[in-house]
Write an enzyme that holds these catalytic residues in place. Structure first.
Site, PDB file in Angstrom:
ATOM      1  N   LYS A  33       0.833  -1.197   0.000  1.00 48.54           N
ATOM      2  CA  LYS A  33       0.000   0.000   0.000  1.00 48.54           C
ATOM      3  C   LYS A  33       0.871   1.252   0.000  1.00 48.54           C
ATOM      4  O   LYS A  33       0.677   2.160  -0.817  1.00 48.54           O
ATOM      5  CB  LYS A  33      -0.905  -0.027   1.236  1.00 48.54           C
ATOM      6  CG  LYS A  33      -2.140   0.805   1.144  1.00 48.54           C
ATOM      7  CD  LYS A  33      -2.968   0.701   2.444  1.00 48.54           C
ATOM      8  CE  LYS A  33      -3.789  -0.585   2.489  1.00 48.54           C
ATOM      9  NZ  LYS A  33      -4.399  -0.805   3.828  1.00 48.54           N
ATOM     10  N   ARG A 103      -3.125   3.188   8.637  1.00 47.66           N
ATOM     11  CA  ARG A 103      -3.438   1.996   7.840  1.00 47.66           C
ATOM     12  C   ARG A 103      -2.268   1.033   7.857  1.00 47.66           C
ATOM     13  O   ARG A 103      -1.124   1.435   7.707  1.00 47.66           O
ATOM     14  CB  ARG A 103      -3.733   2.392   6.390  1.00 47.66           C
ATOM     15  CG  ARG A 103      -4.469   3.697   6.241  1.00 47.66           C
ATOM     16  CD  ARG A 103      -4.504   4.212   4.811  1.00 47.66           C
ATOM     17  NE  ARG A 103      -5.240   3.363   3.885  1.00 47.66           N
ATOM     18  CZ  ARG A 103      -5.329   3.608   2.584  1.00 47.66           C
ATOM     19  NH1 ARG A 103      -4.724   4.664   2.059  1.00 47.66           N
ATOM     20  NH2 ARG A 103      -6.008   2.796   1.800  1.00 47.66           N
ATOM     21  N   GLY A 112      -6.562 -10.157   8.034  1.00 48.82           N
ATOM     22  CA  GLY A 112      -6.154 -10.614   9.355  1.00 48.82           C
ATOM     23  C   GLY A 112      -5.327  -9.559  10.047  1.00 48.82           C
ATOM     24  O   GLY A 112      -5.164  -9.559  11.260  1.00 48.82           O
ATOM     25  N   MET A 114      -4.431  -5.546  11.163  1.00 45.83           N
ATOM     26  CA  MET A 114      -5.257  -4.565  11.844  1.00 45.83           C
ATOM     27  C   MET A 114      -6.133  -3.777  10.867  1.00 45.83           C
ATOM     28  O   MET A 114      -5.720  -3.454   9.770  1.00 45.83           O
ATOM     29  CB  MET A 114      -4.370  -3.589  12.599  1.00 45.83           C
ATOM     30  CG  MET A 114      -5.177  -2.701  13.495  1.00 45.83           C
ATOM     31  SD  MET A 114      -4.308  -1.191  13.881  1.00 45.83           S
ATOM     32  CE  MET A 114      -4.727  -0.208  12.462  1.00 45.83           C
ATOM     33  N   ARG A 345      -3.521  -1.281  -6.610  1.00 45.85           N
ATOM     34  CA  ARG A 345      -2.731  -2.520  -6.667  1.00 45.85           C
ATOM     35  C   ARG A 345      -3.167  -3.296  -7.903  1.00 45.85           C
ATOM     36  O   ARG A 345      -4.237  -3.033  -8.458  1.00 45.85           O
ATOM     37  CB  ARG A 345      -2.946  -3.355  -5.407  1.00 45.85           C
ATOM     38  CG  ARG A 345      -4.390  -3.734  -5.211  1.00 45.85           C
ATOM     39  CD  ARG A 345      -4.612  -4.453  -3.899  1.00 45.85           C
ATOM     40  NE  ARG A 345      -6.028  -4.502  -3.608  1.00 45.85           N
ATOM     41  CZ  ARG A 345      -6.539  -4.759  -2.421  1.00 45.85           C
ATOM     42  NH1 ARG A 345      -5.758  -4.979  -1.398  1.00 45.85           N
ATOM     43  NH2 ARG A 345      -7.836  -4.795  -2.249  1.00 45.85           N
ATOM     44  N   HIS A 463     -17.621 -10.446  -0.761  1.00 45.96           N
ATOM     45  CA  HIS A 463     -16.861 -11.673  -0.550  1.00 45.96           C
ATOM     46  C   HIS A 463     -17.111 -12.678  -1.677  1.00 45.96           C
ATOM     47  O   HIS A 463     -16.179 -13.297  -2.197  1.00 45.96           O
ATOM     48  CB  HIS A 463     -17.258 -12.271   0.805  1.00 45.96           C
ATOM     49  CG  HIS A 463     -16.557 -13.558   1.126  1.00 45.96           C
ATOM     50  ND1 HIS A 463     -17.156 -14.789   0.969  1.00 45.96           N
ATOM     51  CD2 HIS A 463     -15.303 -13.788   1.559  1.00 45.96           C
ATOM     52  CE1 HIS A 463     -16.298 -15.725   1.316  1.00 45.96           C
ATOM     53  NE2 HIS A 463     -15.159 -15.152   1.677  1.00 45.96           N
ATOM     54  N   SER A 793      11.073 -42.274 -20.449  1.00 45.56           N
ATOM     55  CA  SER A 793       9.905 -41.471 -20.098  1.00 45.56           C
ATOM     56  C   SER A 793       9.680 -41.649 -18.599  1.00 45.56           C
ATOM     57  O   SER A 793       9.545 -42.770 -18.113  1.00 45.56           O
ATOM     58  CB  SER A 793       8.689 -41.955 -20.891  1.00 45.56           C
ATOM     59  OG  SER A 793       7.547 -41.251 -20.442  1.00 45.56           O
ATOM     60  N   CYS A 860       5.541 -38.814 -18.379  1.00 50.40           N
ATOM     61  CA  CYS A 860       4.174 -39.200 -18.722  1.00 50.40           C
ATOM     62  C   CYS A 860       3.309 -39.381 -17.484  1.00 50.40           C
ATOM     63  O   CYS A 860       2.167 -39.805 -17.577  1.00 50.40           O
ATOM     64  CB  CYS A 860       4.176 -40.473 -19.554  1.00 50.40           C
ATOM     65  SG  CYS A 860       4.884 -41.874 -18.690  1.00 50.40           S
ATOM     66  N   TYR A 880      10.076 -33.300 -23.696  1.00 47.29           N
ATOM     67  CA  TYR A 880       8.630 -33.089 -23.782  1.00 47.29           C
ATOM     68  C   TYR A 880       7.957 -33.455 -22.466  1.00 47.29           C
ATOM     69  O   TYR A 880       8.527 -34.163 -21.632  1.00 47.29           O
ATOM     70  CB  TYR A 880       8.022 -33.915 -24.923  1.00 47.29           C
ATOM     71  CG  TYR A 880       8.033 -35.407 -24.697  1.00 47.29           C
ATOM     72  CD1 TYR A 880       7.025 -36.030 -23.976  1.00 47.29           C
ATOM     73  CD2 TYR A 880       9.075 -36.198 -25.194  1.00 47.29           C
ATOM     74  CE1 TYR A 880       7.047 -37.397 -23.750  1.00 47.29           C
ATOM     75  CE2 TYR A 880       9.098 -37.564 -24.976  1.00 47.29           C
ATOM     76  CZ  TYR A 880       8.087 -38.159 -24.248  1.00 47.29           C
ATOM     77  OH  TYR A 880       8.106 -39.507 -24.010  1.00 47.29           O
TER      78      TYR A 880
HETATM   79  P1  ADP Z   1      -7.991  -2.192   3.582  1.00 46.79           P
HETATM   80  O1  ADP Z   1      -6.601  -2.681   3.398  1.00 46.79           O
HETATM   81  O2  ADP Z   1      -8.836  -3.030   4.461  1.00 46.79           O
HETATM   82  O3  ADP Z   1      -8.623  -1.830   2.270  1.00 46.79           O
HETATM   83  P2  ADP Z   1      -7.462   0.586   3.872  1.00 46.79           P
HETATM   84  O4  ADP Z   1      -6.329   1.081   4.666  1.00 46.79           O
HETATM   85  O5  ADP Z   1      -7.265   0.602   2.413  1.00 46.79           O
HETATM   86  O6  ADP Z   1      -7.849  -0.821   4.405  1.00 46.79           O
HETATM   87  O7  ADP Z   1      -8.682   1.518   4.256  1.00 46.79           O
HETATM   88  C1  ADP Z   1     -10.000   1.164   4.499  1.00 46.79           C
HETATM   89  C2  ADP Z   1     -10.906   2.216   3.892  1.00 46.79           C
HETATM   90  O8  ADP Z   1     -10.625   3.502   4.415  1.00 46.79           O
HETATM   91  C3  ADP Z   1     -10.728   2.318   2.400  1.00 46.79           C
HETATM   92  O9  ADP Z   1     -11.983   2.500   1.789  1.00 46.79           O
HETATM   93  C4  ADP Z   1      -9.901   3.551   2.234  1.00 46.79           C
HETATM   94  O10 ADP Z   1     -10.078   4.156   0.993  1.00 46.79           O
HETATM   95  C5  ADP Z   1     -10.369   4.426   3.377  1.00 46.79           C
HETATM   96  N1  ADP Z   1      -9.329   5.364   3.781  1.00 46.79           N
HETATM   97  C6  ADP Z   1      -8.100   5.063   4.240  1.00 46.79           C
HETATM   98  N2  ADP Z   1      -7.370   6.175   4.460  1.00 46.79           N
HETATM   99  C7  ADP Z   1      -8.176   7.206   4.143  1.00 46.79           C
HETATM  100  C8  ADP Z   1      -7.998   8.629   4.148  1.00 46.79           C
HETATM  101  N3  ADP Z   1      -6.848   9.174   4.503  1.00 46.79           N
HETATM  102  N4  ADP Z   1      -9.047   9.393   3.774  1.00 46.79           N
HETATM  103  C9  ADP Z   1     -10.210   8.827   3.392  1.00 46.79           C
HETATM  104  N5  ADP Z   1     -10.437   7.506   3.362  1.00 46.79           N
HETATM  105  C10 ADP Z   1      -9.441   6.708   3.728  1.00 46.79           C
HETATM  106 MG    MG Z   2      -7.831  -0.792   0.922  1.00 45.68          MG
END
Ligand code: ADP
Ligand code: MG
Ligand code: MG
Length: 903
Positions: A33, A103, A112, A114, A345, A463, A793, A860, A880
């Site tokens: 990220k 984040r 999993g 935070m 990503r 999901h 083979s 094979c 092969y």
């Molecule tokens: P995840 O990895 O679970 O997607 P993120 O860190 O990407 O967690 O963030 C969760 C949500 O919070 C996402 O929708 C993201 O766009 C939003 N978000 C994160 N940082 C900001 C920010 N600085 N301003 C506005 N929205 C944010």
């Molecule tokens: Mg995200």
């Protein structure tokens, strides 16, 4: 290059924004990220500024009992100063507060870890500042209560204890909402703070610096929580990678009707179509989209709701692809008309999308054919070849509802409403469609055994859609006309005409995952359009999938070095395989020719024979059958090489064990019942797989080898007379050899008989004699064996069984335990155990080629169709691989990837 924040100190903190220290190539240090936020900032995309604490800090934290490097505090506060400067706000300033998000972000995205904390920096004073600044008090307190909730849950550990307790914040929220009218967020924030005081005996932290370090500590702490450890173990992510922490200035998608937040893909991740794809919510904050509280809208609707932002998003989509040169999955927020990017990503995609995106990106000049080939997981090619609904049957049916086409393909099956009933029904052999309001990770088991998945709620980031993309399942999600009632176990479809259709568990439904259409009843399947073109039943111009398939396969064939053969015993299988691109047969199992009803009794007569004379008599009856079968096979292969294995299985596999059937057999063969029963008894073996089978049969009964060789060469002679140009060059393969002398014995018979047939028919045939390498002794004495063999083979099924001392048929009882204890790294019968069995193969390759430099080498076993094993075969220099007909396209692609990876 990293810029030391404090002169001379080791840099732990990396800014992005007006000045950017990192970039995409720094993924290891900044996490996925953080690295991509920096990259986007660097190329001028609108990213709210911030900074990243590198993964090194995480490692330091664990090496030093939760302490930080000495200079970290200074570096963070310097970065914070810079952020304040850029945004013209101050952290903790009651009049003009800077708010941030904290984040987590490891190298690979990792569920999993935070949860993100938004709106950090709010307290009883700054919330008033925010209210004043935005002129929206309700908004400010909504942000505050969200922050208290997230911080309370994630950092202070205030959440439901045990399964029976309800989420305490949600409980309070619901009781507020139940009062009717607009929610009083001021009141809500107060009640949340009280909850925290009650639970933790401490007031909610008002000092914003404490808030920040509390959040940072939680991110690092979560790297070793149970969920994360479990995930890392499953996916082989080392603990030493660590996570980064991203701190970023907040932007708000919840500032009214000209604000929004969403997730989008630069192309459709289900079909690969080159369109902006995604969803958004007006007046909402980040997590709301994924949380499924409100149903998001299709991104296409943004054209009318916020035309300027939509235009801007289209531009950003191009920029992202031009820069990252792959399909991107990105997050955005629009704050009062201004667009921001919050994450990007490489997007996960279905197999079909993977192929289409790679081919079209090459055509758009975004990548060359080598890169495109490497971008497509080899298994993906299969998704172009799966059956589709018969268009005629389809037009006779009317779709009763539509949802989001999240996983392409055609699926029919019985409705089930839970993961458990899906598993039960699948165990009974039923095809099922799992129907849920929404799916959660608990449903995974049921999703795996289902033909298709249908959900009533949820969009592209739900999901169900995610799993469908990863597992290649047929999936329709967010079918709004569908209501599922778990209690009554019914699915109600509200059709457009206002009609109601009630379906129950066990009723048949069909999903067209490519169009999103849902049908009642089960609909007939036919071959994929790619198959239809390949077999001349459809014009190539009528199938886009065929063009994709053909393009990718042409590239693959240009780059691969391995030849691709197939394991086929019948003309049908041979046809199917050559249509898909097989260049020869790597294994024809002759025993399969003896099981058919019109010959099994002749075979049994041969096996039961009391002496050579009787045996020869029975073999003479079998000869015409075998000759005709070979003739058909050679004709189908039209000049391509064919490897024929001499009779291999233990003979008592051909005999009935049931007494009544034995009696009937005795009558048909005009033998005494007692004699038949005794012979069968005498042929019984304790360990048939290690008994009288393979070359031992031909050594014990040379007349069997003679008959098979005669059949092969007579068929060839006949074929040669018909069409000289297409005559097959046969490779006669002796199974289960462990000693040079065993092979020598059989080679002599084959050569003698071949000469006899050629002399008597007057047709000259070039051929080779070689052996399977499937006994460990053969592998380690391959230099000896190669004196007699023109080719090897590798029979990796038996080689694995014998090298590991493990019967594939009997491993069921302990294999799950082995997997969970990680005793084996994978299933050795699916992917070659490179360290053990692989070493035997390498040894045999070297020794064999030392004796005979032009020795032809192939594989094979089942592994010949497995991409990882194919890469291994490429590396050790086989000529092969041979796999089942339907795996041929996967093998072609995997072989090309193996060659390209070597560069
Ligand atoms: P995840 O990895 O679970 O997607 P993120 O860190 O990407 O967690 O963030 C969760 C949500 O919070 C996402 O929708 C993201 O766009 C939003 N978000 C994160 N940082 C900001 C920010 N600085 N301003 C506005 N929205 C944010
Ligand atoms: Mg995200
Ligand atoms: Mg074998």
């Amino acid at each position: 290059m990293p810029r030391p924040v404090v002169n001379g100190d080791h840099p732990y903190v990396f800014a992005f924004g007006a000045q950017t220290d990192g970039g995409a190539e720094m993924r290891e240090l900044l996490g996925g990220k953080g690295a991509n936020l920096a990259e986007m900032a660097k190329i001028g995309l609108p990213v709210p500024p911030g900074f990243t604490l590198g993964t090194e800090v995480c490692n330091y934290f664990y090496d030093h009992e939760g302490r930080y490097p000495d200079t970290l505090h200074d570096q963070v506060s310097a970065a914070l100063d810079e952020l304040e400067e850029q945004l013209g706000k101050r952290f903790g300033d009651p009049n003009n507060p800077l708010l941030i998000s904290v984040r987590s972000g490891a190298r690979e995205s990792m569920p999993g870890m935070m949860d993100t904390i938004l709106n950090l920096g709010l307290n009883d004073e700054t919330v008033e500042g925010l209210a004043h600044e935005t002129g929206n008090r309700s908004f400010a307190f909504d942000c505050y209560r969200r922050f208290i909730h997230m911080y309370g849950d994630v950092v202070l550990g205030v959440h439901a204890e045990g399964e029976s307790e309800e989420e305490p914040f949600d409980l309070i929220y619901r009781s507020e909402a139940a009062r009717g009218g607009n929610i009083d967020f001021v009141e809500l924030a107060d009640r949340y703070k009280n909850l925290i005081l009650e639970r933790t005996r401490e007031p909610f932290p008002q000092n914003v610096i404490d808030q920040l370090w509390g959040a940072i500590g939680s991110v690092f702490g979560s790297w070793r929580n149970d969920r994360a450890i479990l995930y890392r173990q499953r996916y082989g992510i080392p603990a030493t990678w660590g996570t980064a922490v991203n701190v970023q200035g907040m932007v708000f998608g919840n500032l009214g009707e000209n604000s929004a937040t969403g997730v989008a893909f630069t192309r459709d991740p289900a079909t690969g179509e080159n369109v902006l794809y995604g969803e958004y919510l007006l007046d909402a904050q980040g997590e709301d989209v994924v949380a499924g509280i409100r149903t998001p809208r299709n991104i296409a609707e943004l054209v009318t709701e916020m035309p300027e932002s939509f235009e801007e998003l289209l531009g950003i989509r191009d920029e992202l692809e031009q820069h990252f040169r792959d399909m991107q999955d990105f997050e955005f927020t629009i704050e009062r008309g201004k667009l921001y990017l919050l994450q990007t990503r490489n997007g996960k995609r279905t197999g079909q999308a993977a192929v289409r995106i790679a081919v079209e990106m090459q055509q758009d000049g975004l990548m060359d054919d080598r890169t495109a080939l490497l971008k497509v997981p080899a298994e993906s090619i299969d998704s172009l070849l799966v059956p589709i609904f018969d268009p005629q049957a389809l037009s006779a049916n009317e779709a009763v509802a539509h949802g989001l086409p999240a996983g392409p393909g055609a699926a029919s099956g019985k409705i089930v409403f839970s993961s458990d009933s899906a598993c039960l029904a699948a165990d009974r052999g039923d095809k099922v469609i799992l129907c849920r309001t929404e799916t959660s990770p608990d449903d995974l088991k049921g999703m795996l055994v289902s033909e298709g998945i249908l959900t009533a709620r949820g969009g592209v980031s739900s999901h169900a859609a995610l799993v469908a993309r990863q597992l290649g399942k047929v999936c329709i999600c967010g079918a709004s006309g569908v209501t599922i009632n778990y209690e009554d176990r019914v699915l109600v479809v509200e059709s457009s005409g206002g009609k109601q259709i009630v379906l129950r568990e066990g009723d048949d439904v069909s999903l067209d995952g490519s169009s999103g259409a849902i049908y009642v009843g089960s609909i007939k399947n036919i071959d994929s359009d790619v198959h239809q073109v390949l077999t001349g039943r459809l014009e190539s111009t009528a199938s886009q999938n065929f063009r994709l398939f053909e393009t990718l396969m042409t590239w693959a064939d240009r780059h691969r070095r391995l030849k691709i053969r197939t394991n086929a015993d019948t003309p049908d299988m041979a046809d199917q395989a050559t249509t898909l691109g097989a260049e020869g047969i790597g294994l024809c199992r002759t025993e399969h020719m003896f099981f058919a009803e019109d010959r099994i009794d002749h075979m049994r007569k041969m096996i039961l024979a009391a002496n050579e004379e009787q045996r020869r008599e029975a073999l003479a009856e079998l000869l015409p059958f075998q000759r005709r079968d070979f003739y058909g096979l050679f004709k189908a292969m039209a000049g391509r090489p064919v490897t024929i294995r001499l009779l291999d299985p233990p003979l008592n596999e051909f005999l009935p064990q049931d007494e009544d059937i034995q009696t009937a057999l005795a009558e048909r063969l005009e033998m005494g019942v007692g004699f038949v029963v005794d012979r069968i008894e005498a042929l019984h073996e304790q360990n048939p797989m290690l008994g009288c089978r393979g070359c031992r049969l031909g050594i014990l009964y040379p007349e069997i080898t003679e008959m098979q060789t005669t059949a092969i060469f007579e068929a060839l002679a006949e074929h040669g007379k018909d069409d000289d140009a297409l005559i097959v060059r046969p490779e006669i393969m002796v199974p289960l050899v462990g000693f040079r002398s065993e092979l020598a014995d059989q080679v002599a018979i084959v050569r003698r008989v071949a000469d006899e047939v050629m002399r008597s028919t007057g047709v000259e045939i070039e051929y080779e004699v070689g052996t399977m390498i499937e006994v460990p002794r053969a592998a380690i004495t391959a230099d000896e064996i190669a004196w007699e063999a023109e080719f090897f083979s590798f029979g990796t099924n038996d080689l694995t069984q014998m090298a590991l001392g493990l019967s594939r048929d009997d491993m069921g009882s302990f294999f799950d335990c082995y997997t969970s204890k990680e005793i084996y790294s994978g299933n050795p019968f699916s992917t070659i155990d490179e360290i053990g069995v692989g070493r035997l193969i390498e040894e045999a390759v070297q020794r064999g080629r030392a004796t005979r430099p032009d020795l032809k080498l192939g594989i094979c076993g089942e592994h010949g169709g497995d991409p990882a094993s194919i890469a291994f075969c490429h590396r050790v220099g086989l000529d092969y691989v041979s796999c089942s007909p339907f795996r041929v396209p996967v093998a072609r692609l995997a072989a090309a990837q193996a060659a390209l990876q070597e560069l």
